[in-house]
Write a protein that holds these residues in place. Structure first.
Motif, PDB file in Angstrom:
ATOM      1  N   ASP A  65       0.319  -1.784  -0.094  1.00  0.00           N
ATOM      2  CA  ASP A  65       0.090   0.040   0.301  1.00  0.00           C
ATOM      3  C   ASP A  65       1.035   1.346  -0.142  1.00  0.00           C
ATOM      4  O   ASP A  65      -0.132   1.908   0.271  1.00  0.00           O
ATOM      5  CB  ASP A  65      -0.660  -0.241   1.113  1.00  0.00           C
ATOM      6  N   VAL A  66       1.944   1.092  -0.836  1.00  0.00           N
ATOM      7  CA  VAL A  66       2.958   2.258  -0.475  1.00  0.00           C
ATOM      8  C   VAL A  66       2.657   3.224  -1.633  1.00  0.00           C
ATOM      9  O   VAL A  66       2.052   2.392  -2.640  1.00  0.00           O
ATOM     10  CB  VAL A  66       4.303   1.845  -0.447  1.00  0.00           C
TER      11      VAL A  66
ATOM     12  N   GLN B  44      12.499   0.974 -10.788  1.00  0.00           N
ATOM     13  CA  GLN B  44      12.601   0.030 -10.586  1.00  0.00           C
ATOM     14  C   GLN B  44      12.680  -0.643  -9.378  1.00  0.00           C
ATOM     15  O   GLN B  44      11.973  -2.081  -9.136  1.00  0.00           O
ATOM     16  CB  GLN B  44      14.109  -0.077 -11.177  1.00  0.00           C
ATOM     17  N   ILE B  45      12.266   0.532  -8.677  1.00  0.00           N
ATOM     18  CA  ILE B  45      12.085  -0.435  -6.787  1.00  0.00           C
ATOM     19  C   ILE B  45      10.667  -1.017  -6.864  1.00  0.00           C
ATOM     20  O   ILE B  45       9.998  -1.783  -6.272  1.00  0.00           O
ATOM     21  CB  ILE B  45      12.352   0.883  -6.001  1.00  0.00           C
ATOM     22  N   GLN B  46       9.532  -0.079  -7.821  1.00  0.00           N
ATOM     23  CA  GLN B  46       8.551  -0.536  -7.930  1.00  0.00           C
ATOM     24  C   GLN B  46       8.175  -1.917  -8.065  1.00  0.00           C
ATOM     25  O   GLN B  46       7.083  -2.432  -8.224  1.00  0.00           O
ATOM     26  CB  GLN B  46       7.406   0.660  -8.540  1.00  0.00           C
ATOM     27  N   ALA B  47       8.702  -2.030  -9.595  1.00  0.00           N
ATOM     28  CA  ALA B  47       9.059  -3.154  -9.963  1.00  0.00           C
ATOM     29  C   ALA B  47       9.283  -4.290  -9.307  1.00  0.00           C
ATOM     30  O   ALA B  47       8.395  -5.741  -9.248  1.00  0.00           O
ATOM     31  CB  ALA B  47       9.329  -3.564 -11.586  1.00  0.00           C
ATOM     32  N   TYR B  48      10.595  -3.975  -8.768  1.00  0.00           N
ATOM     33  CA  TYR B  48      10.909  -5.588  -8.205  1.00  0.00           C
ATOM     34  C   TYR B  48       9.767  -5.701  -6.794  1.00  0.00           C
ATOM     35  O   TYR B  48      10.534  -6.781  -6.633  1.00  0.00           O
ATOM     36  CB  TYR B  48      12.210  -4.642  -7.384  1.00  0.00           C
ATOM     37  N   PHE B  49       9.200  -4.550  -6.225  1.00  0.00           N
ATOM     38  CA  PHE B  49       8.593  -5.195  -5.827  1.00  0.00           C
ATOM     39  C   PHE B  49       7.015  -5.284  -5.383  1.00  0.00           C
ATOM     40  O   PHE B  49       6.427  -5.487  -4.731  1.00  0.00           O
ATOM     41  CB  PHE B  49       8.751  -4.358  -4.001  1.00  0.00           C
ATOM     42  N   SER B  50       6.636  -5.335  -6.797  1.00  0.00           N
ATOM     43  CA  SER B  50       5.607  -5.375  -7.395  1.00  0.00           C
ATOM     44  C   SER B  50       4.051  -4.309  -6.157  1.00  0.00           C
ATOM     45  O   SER B  50       3.333  -5.043  -6.227  1.00  0.00           O
ATOM     46  CB  SER B  50       5.265  -6.719  -7.292  1.00  0.00           C
ATOM     47  N   ILE B  51       4.800  -3.577  -6.068  1.00  0.00           N
ATOM     48  CA  ILE B  51       3.757  -2.206  -6.010  1.00  0.00           C
ATOM     49  C   ILE B  51       3.266  -2.189  -7.119  1.00  0.00           C
ATOM     50  O   ILE B  51       3.232  -1.236  -7.967  1.00  0.00           O
ATOM     51  CB  ILE B  51       4.865  -1.242  -4.952  1.00  0.00           C
ATOM     52  N   PRO B  52       1.960  -1.823  -6.487  1.00  0.00           N
ATOM     53  CA  PRO B  52       0.812  -1.917  -7.475  1.00  0.00           C
ATOM     54  C   PRO B  52       0.284  -0.626  -7.860  1.00  0.00           C
ATOM     55  O   PRO B  52       0.008  -0.557  -9.059  1.00  0.00           O
ATOM     56  CB  PRO B  52      -0.735  -2.988  -6.765  1.00  0.00           C
ATOM     57  N   HIS B  53      -0.028   0.795  -6.492  1.00  0.00           N
ATOM     58  CA  HIS B  53      -0.285   1.365  -7.207  1.00  0.00           C
ATOM     59  C   HIS B  53       0.040   2.827  -6.713  1.00  0.00           C
ATOM     60  O   HIS B  53      -0.272   3.004  -5.223  1.00  0.00           O
ATOM     61  CB  HIS B  53      -1.674   1.532  -6.371  1.00  0.00           C
TER      62      HIS B  53
ATOM     63  N   ARG C 169      -0.368   8.753   1.717  1.00  0.00           N
ATOM     64  CA  ARG C 169      -0.500   7.983   3.386  1.00  0.00           C
ATOM     65  C   ARG C 169       1.161   7.316   3.596  1.00  0.00           C
ATOM     66  O   ARG C 169       1.341   7.239   5.226  1.00  0.00           O
ATOM     67  CB  ARG C 169      -1.685   6.874   3.375  1.00  0.00           C
ATOM     68  N   LYS C 170       1.705   6.634   2.432  1.00  0.00           N
ATOM     69  CA  LYS C 170       2.569   6.175   3.239  1.00  0.00           C
ATOM     70  C   LYS C 170       3.881   6.035   2.009  1.00  0.00           C
ATOM     71  O   LYS C 170       3.439   5.062   0.431  1.00  0.00           O
ATOM     72  CB  LYS C 170       2.193   4.456   2.991  1.00  0.00           C
ATOM     73  N   VAL C 171       4.973   6.572   2.374  1.00  0.00           N
ATOM     74  CA  VAL C 171       5.550   7.129   1.217  1.00  0.00           C
ATOM     75  C   VAL C 171       7.065   6.327   1.837  1.00  0.00           C
ATOM     76  O   VAL C 171       7.684   7.064   2.905  1.00  0.00           O
ATOM     77  CB  VAL C 171       5.863   8.691   1.597  1.00  0.00           C
ATOM     78  N   LEU C 172       7.785   5.669   0.806  1.00  0.00           N
ATOM     79  CA  LEU C 172       8.333   5.436   0.693  1.00  0.00           C
ATOM     80  C   LEU C 172      10.321   5.911   0.531  1.00  0.00           C
ATOM     81  O   LEU C 172       9.518   6.307  -0.354  1.00  0.00           O
ATOM     82  CB  LEU C 172       9.021   3.384  -0.115  1.00  0.00           C
ATOM     83  N   VAL C 173      11.045   6.185   1.869  1.00  0.00           N
ATOM     84  CA  VAL C 173      12.200   7.496   0.658  1.00  0.00           C
ATOM     85  C   VAL C 173      13.502   6.903   0.772  1.00  0.00           C
ATOM     86  O   VAL C 173      13.484   6.111   1.748  1.00  0.00           O
ATOM     87  CB  VAL C 173      12.231   8.737   1.498  1.00  0.00           C
ATOM     88  N   VAL C 174      14.150   6.595   0.540  1.00  0.00           N
ATOM     89  CA  VAL C 174      15.072   5.853  -0.743  1.00  0.00           C
ATOM     90  C   VAL C 174      16.110   7.463  -0.583  1.00  0.00           C
ATOM     91  O   VAL C 174      16.083   7.914  -1.736  1.00  0.00           O
ATOM     92  CB  VAL C 174      14.980   4.988  -1.628  1.00  0.00           C
ATOM     93  N   ALA C 175      17.626   6.435   0.093  1.00  0.00           N
ATOM     94  CA  ALA C 175      18.775   7.342  -0.729  1.00  0.00           C
ATOM     95  C   ALA C 175      19.317   5.795  -0.998  1.00  0.00           C
ATOM     96  O   ALA C 175      20.161   4.789  -0.840  1.00  0.00           O
ATOM     97  CB  ALA C 175      19.144   8.135   0.513  1.00  0.00           C
ATOM     98  N   ALA C 176      20.046   5.846  -2.758  1.00  0.00           N
ATOM     99  CA  ALA C 176      21.221   5.058  -2.654  1.00  0.00           C
ATOM    100  C   ALA C 176      22.024   5.851  -3.656  1.00  0.00           C
ATOM    101  O   ALA C 176      21.691   6.614  -4.450  1.00  0.00           O
ATOM    102  CB  ALA C 176      20.008   3.970  -3.731  1.00  0.00           C
TER     103      ALA C 176
END
Length: 329
Positions: free
Chosen positions: A74-75, A95-104, A134-141
């Motif tokens: 639900d991210v 790429q993260i969306q695809a790898y973890f199959s996050i739908p929307h 409502r739910k945000v994934l913040v990534v630093a890479a």
């Protein structure tokens, strides 16, 4: 506007390969004593040939989900701070969306260099507090080693690779974000850069080999002057004083720079969390790495008040005062 967002989980990853000062002695004219004296660095982690920013990001997010048992399905927004994406496009966020199959979910990369993590937190808090997400994934890479010139003894000793992720969720009862302060000094951009399409800046020719170029003296002077002023702005906004801050977590650019900032702001270095000694300068990743080191060493605990401050190329800077209150792992 009062925050409605809370940082609930964190995950990190660094590559297995270590580049110690003794290794650098064999590559350029330098030595361990000189590096430690000027930077406080002893090691950095280096991505392998087949590891990229996306690879590191996947592993950092997996570390987050495993430790905190978080569901990513639900991210609804993925924000990735990176100066070293695998491709110009598609983005690491996609790429993260695809790898973890996050739908929307929305997904995009942004570049605020070493201030990227604090910029990402600012956007996540804004998106959630405004009601947009409502739910945000913040990534630093970052894979800084891939854009480091290992013939330049002044810069090759500095940089390392890694990734980190935090989950920011809607929580009106226990929000994390107390105050924020941001700023830009674009005219100083020429002091630290990496070329892409252009070979001139402000009508001045650039070193166009695609590697990091830095005027360390000028960046040091700017950061040592700018960050203490920004810290004071944060404290004024939050109506707090330095005694209310449990931990200062600056960008781990250089330990001597951090010591200078602490001295000028009258903040004890003993209450400062860094990742610089064994990770080097990991750009946007350095602050969350320091946070995780603080957790693992038993220093950082729920209920602590933190002052985070990122600063770097652009020249950009951004700080937060936050209440640290993760979900129970």
């Amino acid at each position: 506007m009062e925050s409605k967002a809370r940082i609930t989980a964190i995950g990190t990853y660094v590559p297995e390969k270590r580049l110690a000062n003794q290794d650098l002695e064999k590559m350029v004219e330098t030595n361990d004593e000189w590096i430690v004296q000027r930077t406080g660095m002893r090691e950095r982690r280096i991505a392998s040939d087949n590891e990229y920013s996306s690879t590191l990001a996947f592993k950092a997010i997996e570390n987050l989900t495993k430790r905190f048992e978080k569901d990513l399905s639900d991210v609804d927004c993925i924000l990735v701070s990176t100066t070293t994406p695998d491709y110009a496009f598609p983005s690491v966020a996609c790429q993260i969306q695809a790898y973890f199959s996050i739908p929307h979910t929305a997904a995009f990369d942004f570049n605020a260099t070493c201030a990227g993590f604090t910029y990402g937190l600012h956007m996540a808090n804004s998106f959630i507090t405004s009601g947009l997400h409502r739910k945000v994934l913040v990534v630093a890479a970052e894979t800084m080693s891939k854009v480091t010139d290992y013939t330049d003894r002044t810069t090759c000793i500095l940089f390392g690779d890694g990734a980190a992720a935090v989950l920011v969720e809607k929580d009106e009862e226990f929000p994390s974000f107390i105050a924020a302060h941001m700023g830009t000094n674009g005219e100083g951009g020429i002091h630290v850069y990496r070329t892409n399409l252009a070979t001139m800046m402000d009508e001045k020719p650039l070193n166009s080999n695609g590697k990091i170029v830095q005027n360390g003296r000028e960046v040091y002077k700017w950061a040592s002057r700018t960050v203490p002023l920004g810290m004071n702005e944060l404290l004024n906004k939050a109506e707090l004083n330095l005694n209310d801050i449990d931990w200062f977590v600056p960008h781990s650019a250089n330990l001597r720079m951090i010591e200078s900032i602490c001295e000028k702001s009258n903040f004890p270095i003993e209450k400062t969390l860094t990742s610089v000694e064994y990770m080097g300068n990991t750009s946007a990743v350095s602050i969350p790495l320091a946070l995780d080191i603080g957790i693992n060493e038993g220093k950082l605990k729920n209920g602590d008040t933190l002052l985070l401050y990122g600063f770097g190329g652009g020249l950009t800077h951004a700080g937060h005062i936050i209440n640290w209150n993760l979900s129970q792992a």
